[in-house]
Design an enzyme around this catalytic site. Structure first.
Site, mmCIF file in Angstrom:
data_model
loop_
_atom_site.group_PDB
_atom_site.id
_atom_site.type_symbol
_atom_site.label_atom_id
_atom_site.label_comp_id
_atom_site.label_asym_id
_atom_site.label_seq_id
_atom_site.Cartn_x
_atom_site.Cartn_y
_atom_site.Cartn_z
ATOM 1 C CB CYS A 1 -0.915 -0.047 1.221
ATOM 2 S SG CYS A 1 -1.781 1.479 1.588
ATOM 3 C CB CYS B 1 0.256 1.764 4.077
ATOM 4 S SG CYS B 1 -1.464 1.251 3.957
#
Length: 124
Positions: free
Chosen positions: A30, A33
């Site tokens: 991600c 993230c």
């Protein structure tokens, strides 16, 4: 305090044993993230009175699924064992700092009163 990796057992224990816990649900693939990770880690250094935990949603699928995590990053904040914040999406450093301060400033006794009132209303 350094950021801690949580699994199902340590997640529950941290919430039970600590006044303020903030959790980042993330995955290695991600992009948002990965960009948010340094912001989260910096905040953990600035606020030693708060437990900062990370849950790798790929490694801890049962935990993430049980909590209904559908988007990452997702942040959850707990005060006195109560979930007080839950939102998907990364934040800038200043935004996250404001969130941490707001969570720490919550009146825990007022939270407990509100939770008890809601529970009593649901049972009536």
């Amino acid at each position: 305090m350094a950021t801690q990796a949580f699994d199902q057992e340590t997640f529950a224990q941290a919430i039970e044993d600590n006044d303020t816990v903030i959790v980042d649900f993330w995955a290695d693939w991600c992009g948002p993230c990965k960009r948010f990770a340094p912001v989260f880690d910096d905040a953990s250094d600035k606020h030693p009175d708060v437990v900062f935990g990370k849950v790798d949603t790929e490694d801890q699928r049962a935990l993430a699924g049980g909590l209904g995590i559908q988007s990452i990053p997702t942040l959850m904040a707990f005060r006195g064992g109560y979930l007080v914040y839950r939102e998907a999406g990364a934040m800038s450093g200043p935004q996250f700092e404001e969130l941490v301060k707001a969570v720490k400033a919550l009146d825990i006794e007022k939270l407990k009163e509100q939770a008890n009132a809601q529970q009593e209303g649901a049972e009536a």
